[in-house]
Design a protein around this motif. Structure first.
Motif, short mmCIF file in Angstrom:
data_model
loop_
_atom_site.label_atom_id
_atom_site.label_comp_id
_atom_site.label_asym_id
_atom_site.label_seq_id
_atom_site.Cartn_x
_atom_site.Cartn_y
_atom_site.Cartn_z
N GLU A 1 58.57 35.79 0.94
CA GLU A 1 59.93 36.40 0.89
C GLU A 1 60.73 35.54 -0.47
OE1 GLU A 1 58.63 35.07 3.53
OE2 GLU A 1 59.86 34.00 4.60
N ASP A 2 59.97 34.64 -1.10
CA ASP A 2 60.24 33.85 -2.32
C ASP A 2 59.87 34.67 -3.72
OD1 ASP A 2 59.23 30.81 -0.78
OD2 ASP A 2 61.25 31.51 -1.15
N GLU B 1 70.76 36.35 -5.69
CA GLU B 1 71.44 35.47 -5.05
C GLU B 1 71.23 33.96 -5.64
OE1 GLU B 1 69.20 35.19 -1.18
OE2 GLU B 1 67.40 34.94 -2.03
N VAL C 1 70.34 30.37 -5.72
CA VAL C 1 69.23 29.47 -5.07
C VAL C 1 69.17 28.07 -5.45
CG1 VAL C 1 66.61 28.79 -5.67
CG2 VAL C 1 67.24 31.04 -5.75
N ARG D 1 62.25 22.83 0.38
CA ARG D 1 61.28 23.49 -0.43
C ARG D 1 61.36 23.40 -2.10
NH1 ARG D 1 59.61 28.50 -0.05
NH2 ARG D 1 61.72 29.23 0.80
N TYR E 1 71.80 23.49 -3.17
CA TYR E 1 70.87 24.60 -2.74
C TYR E 1 71.51 25.65 -1.77
CZ TYR E 1 67.53 21.07 -4.66
OH TYR E 1 67.04 20.08 -5.52
N ALA E 2 70.65 26.61 -1.73
CA ALA E 2 70.76 27.64 -0.89
C ALA E 2 70.10 27.15 0.52
CB ALA E 2 70.38 29.02 -1.20
N ASP E 3 70.81 27.58 1.89
CA ASP E 3 70.26 27.11 2.85
C ASP E 3 68.61 27.66 3.10
OD1 ASP E 3 73.27 27.46 4.92
OD2 ASP E 3 72.70 25.76 3.66
N SER E 4 68.50 28.87 2.48
CA SER E 4 66.95 29.35 2.70
C SER E 4 65.93 28.77 1.94
CB SER E 4 67.10 30.97 2.24
OG SER E 4 67.37 30.74 0.80
N VAL E 5 66.39 27.90 0.88
CA VAL E 5 65.29 26.99 0.28
C VAL E 5 65.43 25.25 0.38
CG1 VAL E 5 65.37 28.95 -1.46
CG2 VAL E 5 66.71 26.84 -2.07
N LYS E 6 66.39 24.95 0.88
CA LYS E 6 66.48 23.54 1.24
C LYS E 6 65.21 22.90 1.87
CE LYS E 6 71.24 23.15 1.66
NZ LYS E 6 72.65 22.76 2.68
N LYS F 1 56.75 31.10 0.01
CA LYS F 1 56.35 32.22 1.02
C LYS F 1 56.56 33.84 0.34
CE LYS F 1 59.32 29.23 4.35
NZ LYS F 1 60.21 29.33 5.27
#
Length: 123
Positions: A88-89, A45, A47, A66, A59-64, A86
């Motif tokens: 999940e990273d 995916e 990043v 951080r 940025y992907a929403d999941s990492v914005k 996290k």
């Protein structure tokens, strides 16, 4: 262009890492750069990405908030600063390059891939 990623490792949740990707072989500033990741059992995916000049980042929403992507064209290097890690990273992180002005967030536009650096986040 050849891409060599480094900086991965085992980190506790909440910690930080800085990944680096050194490029060689072609004019680095001719390329937009990106980081992708692939977690165990999942598809790769997007990043983060940065334009050739460094003026624009994505940025992907999941990492914005951080993750921070940056580059130093004088050093032919792109970085990914990861904060507040996290579990999940946990993934193999790949740097990639796409022609300047293309769509580095989209795998179809990627021209070159690095070998990946593994990040493991323990809870």
């Amino acid at each position: 262009v050849q891409l060599q990623a480094s900086g991965g490792g085992l980190v506790q949740a909440g910690g930080s890492l800085r990944l680096s990707c050194a490029a060689s072989g072609r004019t680095f500033s001719n390329y937009d750069m990106a980081w992708f990741r692939q977690a165990p059992g999942k598809e790769r995916e997007f990043v983060a990405a940065i334009t050739w000049s460094g003026s624009t980042t994505y940025y992907a929403d999941s990492v914005k908030g951080r993750f921070t992507i940056s580059r130093e064209n004088a050093k032919n290097t792109v970085y990914l600063e990861i904060d507040s890690l996290k579990p999940e990273d946990t993934a193999v992180y790949y740097c990639a390059s796409a022609a300047a002005g293309s769509s580095p967030a989209v795998e179809d536009w990627i021209q070159y891939w690095g070998q990946g650096t593994e990040v493991t986040v323990s809870s």
